[in-house]
Design an enzyme around this catalytic site. Structure first.
Site, short mmCIF file in Angstrom:
data_model
loop_
_atom_site.label_atom_id
_atom_site.label_comp_id
_atom_site.label_asym_id
_atom_site.label_seq_id
_atom_site.Cartn_x
_atom_site.Cartn_y
_atom_site.Cartn_z
N GLU A 1 41.84 39.43 43.74
CA GLU A 1 40.65 39.88 42.74
C GLU A 1 39.95 38.78 41.78
O GLU A 1 38.88 38.94 41.85
CB GLU A 1 41.31 41.21 42.17
CG GLU A 1 41.52 42.18 43.35
CD GLU A 1 40.31 42.56 44.23
OE1 GLU A 1 39.30 42.42 44.05
OE2 GLU A 1 40.77 43.18 45.39
N HIS B 1 30.89 40.47 46.69
CA HIS B 1 32.36 40.61 46.37
C HIS B 1 32.84 41.06 47.57
O HIS B 1 34.07 40.49 47.99
CB HIS B 1 32.49 41.64 45.11
CG HIS B 1 34.09 41.70 44.76
ND1 HIS B 1 34.62 41.03 43.67
CD2 HIS B 1 35.01 42.57 45.50
CE1 HIS B 1 35.93 41.47 43.74
NE2 HIS B 1 36.16 42.27 44.71
N GLU B 2 32.66 42.11 48.15
CA GLU B 2 33.34 42.37 49.23
C GLU B 2 33.29 41.18 50.58
O GLU B 2 34.41 41.19 51.24
CB GLU B 2 32.95 43.86 49.96
CG GLU B 2 32.85 44.86 49.00
CD GLU B 2 34.32 44.98 48.06
OE1 GLU B 2 35.64 44.69 48.49
OE2 GLU B 2 34.46 45.32 46.85
N GLY C 1 34.69 51.06 43.71
CA GLY C 1 33.42 50.63 44.23
C GLY C 1 33.26 50.45 45.65
O GLY C 1 32.21 50.95 46.38
N ALA C 2 34.22 49.87 46.42
CA ALA C 2 33.95 49.31 47.58
C ALA C 2 35.39 48.59 47.96
O ALA C 2 36.20 48.42 47.33
CB ALA C 2 33.08 48.31 47.90
N MET C 3 35.58 48.51 49.54
CA MET C 3 36.39 48.23 49.95
C MET C 3 36.50 47.26 51.16
O MET C 3 35.69 47.40 51.76
CB MET C 3 37.47 49.21 50.53
CG MET C 3 38.86 48.89 51.16
SD MET C 3 39.80 48.04 50.08
CE MET C 3 40.86 46.73 50.84
N GLU C 4 37.19 46.06 51.00
CA GLU C 4 36.91 44.91 52.10
C GLU C 4 37.43 44.98 53.61
O GLU C 4 37.93 43.92 54.07
CB GLU C 4 37.25 43.56 51.34
CG GLU C 4 38.89 43.41 51.03
CD GLU C 4 39.27 43.89 49.72
OE1 GLU C 4 38.60 44.76 49.20
OE2 GLU C 4 40.45 43.36 49.20
N ASN C 5 37.93 46.00 53.99
CA ASN C 5 38.65 46.31 55.09
C ASN C 5 37.83 45.12 55.97
O ASN C 5 36.60 45.00 56.15
CB ASN C 5 38.46 47.71 55.76
CG ASN C 5 38.43 48.66 54.88
OD1 ASN C 5 39.48 48.67 54.27
ND2 ASN C 5 37.63 49.36 54.52
N1 ARG Z 1 39.93 45.84 47.16
C1 ARG Z 1 38.83 46.58 46.35
C2 ARG Z 1 38.05 45.76 45.64
O1 ARG Z 1 38.15 44.74 44.83
C3 ARG Z 1 39.33 47.68 45.61
C4 ARG Z 1 40.22 48.83 46.07
C5 ARG Z 1 41.31 49.27 45.07
N2 ARG Z 1 41.23 50.48 45.73
C6 ARG Z 1 42.29 51.35 45.20
N3 ARG Z 1 42.34 52.57 45.30
N4 ARG Z 1 43.12 50.96 43.90
O2 ARG Z 1 36.75 45.37 46.13
ZN ZN Z 2 37.95 43.09 45.17
#
Ligand code: ARG
Ligand code: ZN
Length: 859
Positions: A316, A293-294, A257-261
């Site tokens: 998570e 969430h992010e 869905g998305a990534m919290e970098n």
């Molecule tokens: N940390 C991200 C989230 O929960 C999910 C990223 C997971 N990515 C993966 N390739 N497993 O928002």
């Molecule tokens: Zn997450």
């Protein structure tokens, strides 16, 4: 190779600072990493072992001098007795354009982007790719200016400039130490939407959302959601954002869905773009939830991160709980809870019931990507919710404050989090921690006894947790059971109390109960268990009409529905008139405008096949569907006029809004439409087409298409064709077009599917498109997917085998619909097993697919 939690050892080398330089060319990217290593006191070996793959090393220097004292294997670079303190500079070449796994640095529609969680950073450069190695990063990116005018990384922009040959660069610095899974880079031709947020201490934060030109009209909801999330985290958790810039970038090709970098969140377009013409109400809600969430990960995940990947739920589970509460505060709490529990039952209970059942804190894995599961995320969130329930809001907040104070800048464990809950509350949470360690959905049995002479009511509870792969004889859990009592007239005589169950069997006595009560048990779904009670249908009917707990009001109706579906499954001529009549009462209430429309819409919805399946000992999707459809048709026949009235009363008023009230109205009208068209005749098709033609938003259009998808009337093709023509420029809407057809429960589905698979808009490399066709079919079209011919399984099997070579993460996700094979009827079971076995026999299986398929088969 299996990795075990018990084998954890701290990293032998600490990293001071990371200096990265990226030079982007069309045919390759040159990555130069300059890393300061310092041997730690507890290092058991002086060897430096770096993770790395899919790159060609062209130069290595130690402290600025050419170095060749290293060895390289397929996945590692090793330097024996590397020394106490030194700087290692590695130059390597990677090829983002050919990266179809979408991990590490890859290209999506002409832009470069990264996905490093969990172990993608090793595809960028050699590094100790583990979350407990924290360091500051500076990054320089150089690329063609015309093609890639936007060059982004984490932290603050510190330099930018033009170079020869039409090239340019930017330089970034992130002063907060972070693990490499939070590293991000974006280079592309993107447009930017700007806003700003003033933090509680008065600092100004610039907010930027980057999308492809043409999509900028669809960013407003995401921006508003971000500002609401920032405010909410300040108010509810006292957490303020620390940098001056917060970037969001939307990309079309994304595994999740998305990534919290840190300060550079990268999103799937599906979770950023939202406009009334192209997004449904569900999409609007998902955008708000995932933006939240992010953003919330900034504190729960980034500032406090995970020691190792067995602790994934530390960030998570907690962050899902936070986003659920955020969404609940932005709209209707009961509706949000109903939707979340529905999803938990559909996906997480099914995971628990399969050979892939695992603990929220697993103790081993082959491929960590396989553990981004509903158990780690959603059940993990339930574990935080229970701790919130046990401590109460005020103490929970103190415990959260303590957690941030203790661990800001650290990489910690789930145990550390629970210890903060224990320390702040003075409670012993050791039994509670079993929830993290024991897999499987517990069952809870409740039975009541009324003693008129003593005016006492005793509730007896029994818990148990099934054996799961590698785990037997589980210990009793600490379960918070929220209970209230109603009298025979439906008045609440005893408000909600939290009964704390710690033994296998336990009784709780209520005093001052003047007459036989009706208990409302597990209010708000206070624990993720399967509850069975000795309540009669009449007791449930009372709760359905009178309970003060919105969740249990709904739940009682669902339990009654399940009981009636069971009756029809056992005997097709069973008497369901009471249930059908009661349905009429709810329709009348809805017409009278009593209560929240979104809640009423859910009360008028029968449990889905997937939810019903979780209540069955042997799953027969066709039989479930038959019984369910029989009840739906009976409801329509009995209440046709009332439903038509409900439909008309809730007609589109013209002005579009995404307020909870407006969404509730649409939900209620669309439920009426669904019931009115359940018989799929001529009139139904005409009605659905009229709904489509009159729609001014995507929610209503999708509702109409869903009502037409099983139809054999000519309107079906007309409307689907119009929909495609109208929206073919919008990838996310084309996804919906695929999905709605993949979900059609009709004999033509297999021909349709073959055509969709050949459609020029189908692209196996795009995860959203794969999900829109295959996941929609396998998860949301249970009757046809589980067709006794086995054709459905063959479709999925072939897709998994094809994707295994392209994108292992996406291939492995597609195994989900097969994992519960042992629970199906014998005919289906054999076919599902055959499909799994055929995948197993495929050469060059990725770790991802191998792990899930072999574990599913072993059971
Ligand atoms: N940390 C991200 C989230 O929960 C999910 C990223 C997971 N990515 C993966 N390739 N497993 O928002
Ligand atoms: Zn997450």
């Amino acid at each position: 190779k299996t990795i075990y939690l018990k084998d954890y050892t701290p990293a032998p080398y600490r990293v001071g600072h990371v200096n990265l330089s990226f030079t982007l060319f069309e045919d390759k990217t040159i990555v130069k990493s300059e890393v300061q290593y310092i041997k730690t006191a507890d290092a058991t070996s002086g060897d430096l072992v770096l993770n790395g793959q899919d790159q060609v090393v062209t130069a290595v220097e130690m402290d600025g001098i050419r170095f060749d004292g290293y060895t390289i294997t397929a996945h590692e670079m090793t330097i024996k007795d590397a020394g106490e303190k030194f700087t290692l500079t590695i130059t390597s070449e990677i090829d983002p354009a050919s990266n179809t796994a979408l991990e590490g640095l890859y290209k999506s529609q002409g832009s470069y982007c990264t996905q490093c969680e969990a172990e993608g950073f090793r595809r960028i450069t050699y590094f100790q790719d583990r979350p407990d190695v924290l360091s500051t990063f500076s990054v320089r990116i150089e690329a063609d200016k015309h093609k890639y005018p936007v060059l982004l990384s984490n932290g603050n922009l510190v330099d930018t400039g033009d170079l020869a040959h039409g090239r340019h660069f930017t330089a970034w610095n992130d002063p907060f130490p972070k693990p490499c899974y939070l590293f991000a880079l974006v280079a592309g031709n993107l447009v930017r939407i700007e806003d700003s947020f003033q933090t509680m201490s008065g600092r100004q934060v610039a907010l930027h959302i980057y999308v492809r030109a043409g999509d900028e009209q669809q960013c407003d909801h995401a921006m508003q959601s971000l500002k609401k999330a920032m405010k909410w985290d300040e108010e509810k958790y006292g957490r303020e954002y620390q940098l001056d810039l917060f970037n969001i970038v939307a990309v079309s090709d994304f595994n999740m869905g998305a990534m919290e970098n840190t300060s550079l969140n990268i999103f799937n377009t599906k979770l950023v773009l939202a406009h009334q013409e192209t997004a449904t109400d569900t999409d609007f809600d998902s955008v708000e939830a995932v933006i939240g969430h992010e953003y919330f990960h900034n504190w729960t995940g980034n500032r406090v991160t995970c020691r190792d990947w067995f602790q994934l739920s530390l960030k998570e589970g907690l962050t899902v709980f936070r986003d659920q509460e955020f969404s609940a505060d932005m709209s209707s709490r009961a509706v949000k809870r109903i939707d979340d529990v529905d999803q938990l039952r559909r996906l997480q209970f099914s995971e628990d019931a399969s050979p892939l059942a695992h603990a929220v804190q697993p103790d081993n894995f082959i491929e960590i990507s396989n553990f981004y599961t509903t158990t780690v995320y959603e059940k993990g969130a339930e574990l935080i919710r229970m701790q919130h329930t046990l401590l109460g809001q005020e103490t929970y907040r103190k415990a959260a404050d303590l957690y941030f104070e203790r661990y800001d800048g650290h990489a910690v464990t789930c145990n550390d989090f629970v210890q903060c809950m224990a320390d702040a509350s003075g409670r012993d949470m050791s039994q509670f921690f079993l929830w993290y360690k024991q897999a499987g959905t517990p069952t809870l049995k409740a039975s009541g006894q009324y003693n008129a002479a003593q005016q006492q009511y005793t509730l007896s509870l029994t818990q148990s947790q099934p054996d799961t792969a590698g785990q037997a004889d589980k210990k009793p859990l600490h379960i918070p059971v929220a209970v209230g009592l109603l009298d025979a007239l439906g008045n609440e005589t005893h408000a909600t109390q939290i009964l704390e169950m710690t033994a296998r069997e336990q009784s709780f006595t209520f005093d001052h109960v003047p007459s036989r009560p009706v208990p409302s048990i597990l209010r708000g779904f206070s624990a993720p268990v399967k509850l069975t009670t000795d309540l009669s249908d009449d007791d449930l009917r009372l709760l359905q009409l009178k309970d003060t707990d919105g969740f249990n009001k709904w739940e009682s109706g669902q339990t009654l529905a399940l009981r009636n579906i069971e009756r029809v499954m056992a005997d097709a001529t069973a008497d369901i008139s009471q249930f059908v009549d009661d349905f009429g009462i709810i329709i009348e209430q809805a017409i009278a405008g009593v209560g929240d429309k979104a809640l009423l819409a859910r009360a008028l919805t029968l449990p889905t096949i997937a939810v019903i399946a979780q209540t069955q000992t042997v799953i027969d999707p066709a039989a479930i569907d038959q019984a369910r459809t029989h009840i739906l048709k009976s409801i329509k026949r009995a209440h046709k006029d009332a439903l038509a009235r409900l439909y008309d009363d809730n007609a589109n008023t013209g002005t579009f809004s995404v307020s909870p009230a407006a969404m509730g109205r649409r939900a209620l009208q669309n439920v009426a439409l669904e019931l009115l068209t359940v018989t799929n005749g001529k009139g139904c098709a005409a009605r659905a087409k009229a709904h489509y033609d009159g729609a001014n938003n995507m929610t209503d259009r999708v509702a109409a298409l869903a009502c037409l998808s099983d139809s054999t009337q000519p309107e079906r093709e007309l409307v689907f064709a119009d929909f495609y023509e109208r929206f073919k420029a919008y990838q996310l809407v084309v996804d919906k077009w695929f999905t709605l057809q993949a979900m059609a429960n009709r004999p033509a589905i297999f021909d349709d599917f073959a055509k969709l698979r050949q459609h020029h808009e189908f692209n196996i490399k795009n995860p959203n498109r794969v999900r829109s066709l295959y996941s929609a079919f396998a998860l949301n079209n249970p009757v046809q997917f589980h067709h006794p011919s086995g054709q459905g399984y063959a479709i999925l099997r072939d897709a998994i085998i094809e994707l295994n070579a392209i994108n292992p993460q996406i291939a492995s996700r597609l195994v989900t619909p097969l994992r519960e094979w042992k629970r199906y009827t014998p005919v289906l079971q054999t076919q599902m097993q055959d499909a799994l076995q055929a995948i197993m026999n495929t050469p060059n299986l990725s770790n991802d697919v191998f792990e899930l398929v072999s574990k599913s088969l072993k059971g």
